[in-house]
Design a protein around this motif. Structure first.
Motif, PDB file in Angstrom:
ATOM      1  N   THR A 145      -1.508  50.597  87.413  1.00  0.00           N
ATOM      2  CA  THR A 145      -0.464  50.180  87.079  1.00  0.00           C
ATOM      3  C   THR A 145       0.471  50.560  88.313  1.00  0.00           C
ATOM      4  N   GLU A 146       1.312  49.572  89.497  1.00  0.00           N
ATOM      5  CA  GLU A 146       2.599  49.499  89.963  1.00  0.00           C
ATOM      6  C   GLU A 146       3.510  50.326  89.180  1.00  0.00           C
ATOM      7  N   ILE A 147       4.533  51.450  89.803  1.00  0.00           N
ATOM      8  CA  ILE A 147       5.575  51.456  88.932  1.00  0.00           C
ATOM      9  C   ILE A 147       6.488  52.468  89.954  1.00  0.00           C
ATOM     10  N   GLY A 148       5.873  51.696  91.413  1.00  0.00           N
ATOM     11  CA  GLY A 148       7.689  52.261  91.939  1.00  0.00           C
ATOM     12  C   GLY A 148       6.927  52.075  93.416  1.00  0.00           C
ATOM     13  N   GLU A 149       8.341  52.233  94.596  1.00  0.00           N
ATOM     14  CA  GLU A 149       7.433  51.953  95.879  1.00  0.00           C
ATOM     15  C   GLU A 149       8.372  53.080  96.907  1.00  0.00           C
ATOM     16  N   VAL A 150       7.820  53.517  98.048  1.00  0.00           N
ATOM     17  CA  VAL A 150       8.565  54.278  98.967  1.00  0.00           C
ATOM     18  C   VAL A 150       9.859  53.756  99.595  1.00  0.00           C
ATOM     19  N   THR A 151      10.797  54.394 100.070  1.00  0.00           N
ATOM     20  CA  THR A 151      12.309  53.712 100.555  1.00  0.00           C
ATOM     21  C   THR A 151      12.506  54.783 101.640  1.00  0.00           C
ATOM     22  N   ASP A 152      13.725  53.794 101.979  1.00  0.00           N
ATOM     23  CA  ASP A 152      14.070  54.476 103.355  1.00  0.00           C
ATOM     24  C   ASP A 152      15.732  55.785 103.581  1.00  0.00           C
ATOM     25  N   GLY A 153      15.681  55.583 102.059  1.00  0.00           N
ATOM     26  CA  GLY A 153      16.320  57.197 101.093  1.00  0.00           C
ATOM     27  C   GLY A 153      16.474  57.969 101.828  1.00  0.00           C
ATOM     28  N   ASP A 154      16.290  59.476 100.641  1.00  0.00           N
ATOM     29  CA  ASP A 154      15.908  60.623 101.175  1.00  0.00           C
ATOM     30  C   ASP A 154      15.803  61.078  99.699  1.00  0.00           C
ATOM     31  N   HIS A 155      16.129  60.495  98.962  1.00  0.00           N
ATOM     32  CA  HIS A 155      15.938  61.025  97.007  1.00  0.00           C
ATOM     33  C   HIS A 155      14.926  60.098  96.696  1.00  0.00           C
ATOM     34  N   LEU A 156      14.201  61.238  95.315  1.00  0.00           N
ATOM     35  CA  LEU A 156      13.101  60.166  94.529  1.00  0.00           C
ATOM     36  C   LEU A 156      14.644  59.969  93.204  1.00  0.00           C
ATOM     37  N   VAL A 157      14.410  59.275  93.425  1.00  0.00           N
ATOM     38  CA  VAL A 157      14.977  58.377  92.467  1.00  0.00           C
ATOM     39  C   VAL A 157      14.138  57.237  91.205  1.00  0.00           C
TER      40      VAL A 157
END
Length: 762
Positions: A361-373
């Motif tokens: 299951t795809e549950i998320g993605e890598v973002t360009d921020g610096d937090h785990l949301v």
């Protein structure tokens, strides 16, 4: 009406700063909770509190040991790192073993869960260490286990041991992984706190190495494997981070989160699925879900990457209804992996998973921020800097104090104990030693394991080390051994740990393999006890200094604290695993002597009057005191070089190291494993008792063909390794004859050596 589940979001947390939270119940100290609030600028949500509590637990954060473990980095030289491809901080250590091959290995503890539920605790310990190896990109090839229990005749040992052994066997056998080595040790100090340390070794091509990181904005996070359930909520991350209470009146423990439930058949399919994903280059980064579950996998992947991460937690496949975000994040359900996948590879990734019938299951993605949301049905339940969760937990400088009884303990020498002197007394002593639970054959245990599945096992228990072939074309193989005499460590933690290293190093060399790298599982009592921290510091320094002297790096390991019941700590037990490489497994050295008449038995090394912490003192007199044997690591290195040269040049037909029980134990095992008689000749100028039962380090009994005796002994003499003729192989005899002492029919020895554990546990 069904009660509506109220989810604690970050917005709600900011609006309700004074809401009471059960941080103490979750194992967080007041100052730790205050620090979390400072990091976030508000109180944590329920989900965030769960994440921090499991990730900042002793088991996951190493908060009491980090200060001391840094010493490994200070003593590891560039030369030691030359063959190391991955080390401390990764899922497992990886070393280059030549010809384009890399081998990964690691040992970890699953102690407290194995007391609470012996079968599942041990089984999931095997499953977890196998996934650590898999996460490096390697095919798991073999497992080993170092087990310690209370007295062999104690009622609770009869409950725990069969379940642990069945769990190790059940999981490993179903995975089709041979169990090739390990130990089974009994001692009063492990009553109520068994040690279950599981090791796995795997192999891959060097270019197939994978690491745990999430990088590349837009890359997808895919959870695959088993569904997430309520089993193992907090699991080992909580259970291994506090001492067991002494009050078992209710049949329970101070903390009893559910022990994880394993499914080896799901893991077997997951292994094959992962290996195909690796082969097709579909994975950017990967992390297994072990201790702390998704809390660990998401925070560690994000912390090791170059951006942030967004997870939609409500997309996680569940096998229980009504689970909260905190429960989903804390669950340690087994057989799960988390991968980072490029968007254009997702379809192919999913197709491979579908082929193997693995839920993905795809549950998320890598973002360009610096937090785990992390969101739940569109509401944000976690918004944290990932490194604060994964790598910036508290670091304690615990008080350290040498135990007040240490001087008296060391002064209590076994020299005052009555020693056997007549042939009859020596004969009786030998039989009592070899039939004692720690020295007796462990066949009752190891025969429950499949030691030869997959067809690449070359040596397995009761050999000195397990040896497996990793390349069928060249015959290249690796050997692994685990060792620790906790009585020696108790008497002198620094030297005792070096003796454990020396024995494991020697066992690998005794098979003909060149020792290459080290892993460890450091099992100690509560870090809040200054005496335990003194033992721990001394042990770490002893291991690090010893590895530096031998030139073998520590590639990783595990710290297990709180191994005690009430105020009673286990004997300090730093289990040391050594991995070695052999160019051609056909030149391996077996443990048992063969059937070639007249082969010479040579004793390599020096024998001294050293009985502190010895098997003789323990078995015959119930005594523990004095000084452990001396350790000479330069001699150990020389001994290993000569054994490897003897293997390579065909000069040695059998070899067995001398350790617990001394020459007497080694001689008995050598003839019984080889099913061949022998005559043992003692030095007329030395005390027979010392020769038979001393546990001086750096010694090996070897069998050498008559045609090679001169060449081998000249090599030993030229290189300065002491040796003496200790006897001869006699295949026409059905006995072990010890000149001047007694003749032991093999049937008598076999009954004494093999009958103990079946009588206790059948």
């Amino acid at each position: 009406m069904t009660e509506t589940l109220v989810i604690d979001t970050t917005a709600h947390a900011a609006e309700t700063p004074d809401t009471p939270q059960p941080y103490l119940e979750l194992g967080l100290a007041e100052d730790e909770y205050a620090r979390i609030r400072d990091i976030l600028g508000r109180r944590p949500t329920d989900a965030e509190l769960a994440m921090y509590s499991v990730m900042w637990s002793e088991h996951c954060s190493y908060k009491s040991s980090k200060k001391h473990l840094s010493y490994f980095g200070k003593t590891t030289t560039p030369e030691m790192k030359a063959k190391m491809l991955a080390g401390i901080g990764e899922n497992a250590g990886v070393v280059d073993v030549g010809d384009g091959w890399a081998v990964t290995f690691k040992i970890e503890s699953h102690n407290h869960p194995s007391y609470v539920e012996p079968y599942q605790g041990a089984a999931t310990g095997v499953g977890g260490i196998v996934r650590d190896i898999l996460a490096m990109g390697a095919r798991p090839l073999a497992v080993a286990d170092a087990l310690r229990f209370g007295p062999a005749d104690a009622p609770d040992t009869r409950r725990v041991l069969p379940g642990v052994v069945a769990g190790v066997a059940g999981y490993g056998n179903c995975l089709g992984l041979p169990n090739v080595g390990g130990e089974v040790v009994f001692d009063e100090s492990y009553a109520g706190n068994p040690l279950v340390n599981a090791m796995c070794v795997g192999a891959m091509r060097t270019e197939d190495l994978h690491l745990a990181f999430a990088s590349g904005t837009g890359n997808k996070i895919i959870l695959f494997g088993a569904r997430t359930g309520l089993d193992g909520i907090g699991g080992v991350s909580v259970l291994a981070s506090d001492t067991f209470s002494g009050d078992e009146s209710a049949g329970g423990r101070k903390k009893l989160p559910s022990v994880q439930v394993g499914d080896p058949f799901t893991e077997k399919v997951l292994i094959e699925c992962c290996l195909e994903l690796f082969a097709k280059k579909l994975v950017v980064g990967i992390q297994d879900l072990g201790g702390a579950g998704l809390s660990c996998a998401t925070s560690e992947l994000a912390a090791a990457g170059d951006g942030g991460m967004h997870i939609e937690l409500d997309r996680v496949p569940l096998r229980a209804k009504g689970m909260t975000p905190a429960e989903v994040l804390s669950s340690e359900s087994q057989e799960r992996m988390c991968a980072v996948v490029a968007p254009d590879k997702v379809d192919e990734f999913m197709a491979v998973c579908k082929k193997w019938d693995v839920i993905a299951t795809e549950i998320g993605e890598v973002t360009d921020g610096d937090h785990l949301v992390i969101t739940w049905n569109g509401e944000t339940v976690v918004d944290v800097p990932p490194r604060t969760v994964a790598h910036q937990g508290p670091v304690y400088d615990r008080p350290i104090a040498r135990p007040s009884n240490q001087d008296a303990l060391r002064a209590d020498s076994p020299d005052k104990l009555p020693r056997p002197s007549t042939p009859d007394e020596l004969r009786e002593t030998l039989l009592r030693v070899v039939s004692s639970p720690n020295q007796a054959s462990k066949d009752w245990v190891t025969e429950q394991y499949d030691r030869y599945v997959r067809g690449n096992t070359v040596l397995a228990q009761p050999a000195d080390s397990g040896l497996i072939r990793i390349d069928e074309s060249s015959g290249r193989g690796v050997a692994v051994s685990t060792d620790c005499n906790s009585r020696f460590v108790y008497l002198d933690p620094y030297l005792g740990t070096q003796l454990a290293l020396a024995e494991s190093y020697r066992n690998v060399a005794t098979s003909g393999a060149t020792p290459l790298a080290v892993t460890n599982c450091l099992n100690f009592g509560a870090p809040t006890d200054p005496a335990v921290m003194w033992q721990f510091e001394q042990s770490v320094h002893g291991l690090a200094d010893g590895c530096a002297q031998l030139g073998v790096p520590v590639t990783g390991g595990n710290v297990s604290f709180f191994n005690q019941t009430g105020e009673t700590a286990i004997l300090p037990t730093p289990v040391v695993g050594v991995l070695g490489v052999i160019d051609d497994v056909r030149r391996r050295i077996p443990t048992g002597i063969g059937a070639e008449a007249g082969e010479t038995l040579l004793l390599l090394g020096d024998t001294h009057d050293e009985f502190g912490g010895s098997t003789w003192a323990h078995v015959i007199h119930g005594h523990l005191g004095g000084l452990p044997p001396k350790v000479d690591l330069e001699r150990e290195r020389l001994l290993a070089e000569i054994l490897v040269a003897g293997s390579r040049d065909g000069m040695i037909s059998a070899a067995h190291d001398l350790s617990d029980g001394g020459l007497a134990q080694t001689a008995v095992e050598t003839v019984l494993v080889g099913q061949c008689g022998a005559r043992l000749v003692l030095d007329e100028d030395a005390d027979p008792f010392v020769q038979l039962f001393s546990e001086s380090a750096g010694r090996v009994l070897v069998a050498v063909p008559r045609s090679e005796e001169l060449r081998f002994t000249e090599m030993c003499t030229a290189r300065g390794l002491p040796w003496r003729r200790a006897g001869v192989v006699d295949p026409e005899s059905d006995a072990l004859q010890i000149q001047g002492v007694a003749t032991f029919p093999l049937t008598e020895l076999r009954q004494a050596w093999e009958g103990t554990l079946p009588a206790l546990f059948d």
